[in-house]
Design an enzyme around this catalytic site. Structure first.
Site, PDB file in Angstrom:
ATOM      1  N   HIS A  41       0.839  -1.213   0.000  1.00  0.00           N
ATOM      2  CA  HIS A  41       0.000   0.000   0.000  1.00  0.00           C
ATOM      3  C   HIS A  41       0.874   1.263   0.000  1.00  0.00           C
ATOM      4  CE1 HIS A  41      -2.833  -2.845   2.184  1.00  0.00           C
ATOM      5  NE2 HIS A  41      -3.595  -2.406   1.210  1.00  0.00           N
ATOM      6  N   LYS A 153      -1.484  -6.323  -8.178  1.00  0.00           N
ATOM      7  CA  LYS A 153      -1.604  -7.615  -7.477  1.00  0.00           C
ATOM      8  C   LYS A 153      -3.026  -8.171  -7.674  1.00  0.00           C
ATOM      9  CE  LYS A 153      -1.123 -10.814  -4.324  1.00  0.00           C
ATOM     10  NZ  LYS A 153      -2.179 -10.753  -3.372  1.00  0.00           N
ATOM     11  N   ASP A 154      -4.032  -7.291  -7.525  1.00  0.00           N
ATOM     12  CA  ASP A 154      -5.419  -7.699  -7.764  1.00  0.00           C
ATOM     13  C   ASP A 154      -5.765  -7.278  -9.194  1.00  0.00           C
ATOM     14  OD1 ASP A 154      -6.079  -8.777  -5.151  1.00  0.00           O
ATOM     15  OD2 ASP A 154      -5.789  -6.735  -4.454  1.00  0.00           O
TER      16      ASP A 154
HETATM   17  O1  PAF Z   1      -8.237  -3.598  -2.916  1.00  0.00           O
HETATM   18  C1  PAF Z   1      -8.848  -3.208  -1.903  1.00  0.00           C
HETATM   19  O2  PAF Z   1      -8.273  -3.015  -0.826  1.00  0.00           O
HETATM   20  C2  PAF Z   1     -10.356  -2.999  -1.992  1.00  0.00           C
HETATM   21  O3  PAF Z   1     -10.957  -3.924  -2.831  1.00  0.00           O
HETATM   22  C3  PAF Z   1     -10.730  -1.560  -2.387  1.00  0.00           C
HETATM   23  C4  PAF Z   1     -10.255  -1.241  -3.806  1.00  0.00           C
HETATM   24  C5  PAF Z   1     -10.137  -0.570  -1.417  1.00  0.00           C
HETATM   25  C6  PAF Z   1     -12.254  -1.395  -2.372  1.00  0.00           C
HETATM   26  O4  PAF Z   1     -12.780  -1.626  -1.107  1.00  0.00           O
END
Ligand code: PAF
Length: 284
Positions: A41, A153-154
């Site tokens: 993050h 990653k996602d």
């Molecule tokens: O990837 C995440 O942490 C969540 O899916 C997000 C994009 C903050 C939406 O709640």
């Protein structure tokens, strides 16, 4: 006293900050998160700060993206630690609304992105991407940033968000944050902490096997054969199960028969009770 990144909890307060920055001609970036911040993050905060003058980090554990039996109640809520970590980054403001601020009584709307949401994580977690698309739409409209960043990653989540931001004419640039890896190449994830030392060692093989798949595909091996070879290699390495290893079009996520443009391998494999996700570019 430890420094904390300042926080606001209402849409009105968020908008007041953004309005003041805009009045000064500043560009605004948004990093949506559910908190429990790790270095992946923080790398998104650093990356978006290269493009904008002020960075907002939202922290909201979004109930609508958790399915039945998923860990919404157990999901870590560590706002103070998160704000301490953010105090050492270019983040200017945390937006941490409560459930009622995001979903007031009577809330009845849903953003659903068909096709791209249906396979892979969408099939494993019905309703998940509707929850993500709905909350991210709200966050984008609440903040109206110039740029918003989501980690690669996602990868499917990123593709879904790109799709609805385009479809709904939301005036924001969606930026992809590079997938951050540990020293042995394992994709950084808060779930890695659940692995015991033996499982952690096996997990390190995930990216090695996917790299081999990428190389095989780029050398011309039939794509179905590369997927089957990687699946066998994962099971032989000690993974308990492989949910999918699939080579897809990098934008639409449609499975490919042959390589003809930007492609991606998406993969999920399990060790013990942990489900690990990874993905890599092919032919990039
Ligand atoms: O990837 C995440 O942490 C969540 O899916 C997000 C994009 C903050 C939406 O709640």
């Amino acid at each position: 006293m430890t420094d904390l990144c300042p926080a606001v909890r209402t849409v009105a307060d968020l908008r007041a900050h953004v309005k003041a920055w805009r009045a000064d001609g500043l560009k605004v970036g948004l990093v949506p998160t559910m908190g429990a911040l790790h270095h992946g993050h923080l790398s998104l905060v650093e990356a978006i700060a290269e493009k904008v003058d002020r960075v907002v980090v939202s922290i909201f554990v979004n109930p609508t993206q958790f399915g039945e039996g998923e860990d919404f109640d157990a999901y870590p809520r560590t706002e103070e630690t998160d704000r301490t970590k953010l105090a050492g980054t270019p983040a200017s403001l945390v937006f941490a609304p409560n459930g009622a601020e995001m979903y007031p009584a009577g809330f009845a709307s849903n953003i659903s992105v068909s096709g791209i949401s249906d396979r892979f994580e969408g099939a494993a977690r019905p309703g998940h991407f509707d929850g993500v698309a709905t909350v991210v739409t709200k966050l984008l409209l609440q903040c109206l940033p110039d740029v918003a960043i989501f980690g690669e990653k996602d990868y499917q989540q990123l593709a879904v968000i790109r799709r609805f931001a385009t479809d709904l004419d939301i005036p924001v640039e969606i930026m992809a944050g590079t997938l951050i890896r540990e020293n042995d190449g394992l994709a950084a994830s808060s779930r890695n902490a659940y692995l015991n030392p033996q499982e952690r060692e096996i997990a390190g093989q995930f990216n090695v096997i996917l790299k081999q798949l990428v190389s095989d595909a780029e050398k011309g091996m039939a794509l179905r054969k590369t997927e089957a070879k990687a699946t066998d290699a994962l099971l032989a390495a000690g993974f308990k199960a492989v949910d999918y290893v699939s080579i897809v079009d990098a934008d639409t996520l449609e499975p490919l028969e042959t390589l003809s443009g930007p492609a991606r391998v998406l993969a999920v494999a399990r060790i013990g009770s942990v489900r690990l996700l990874d993905n890599m570019a092919i032919g990039a």
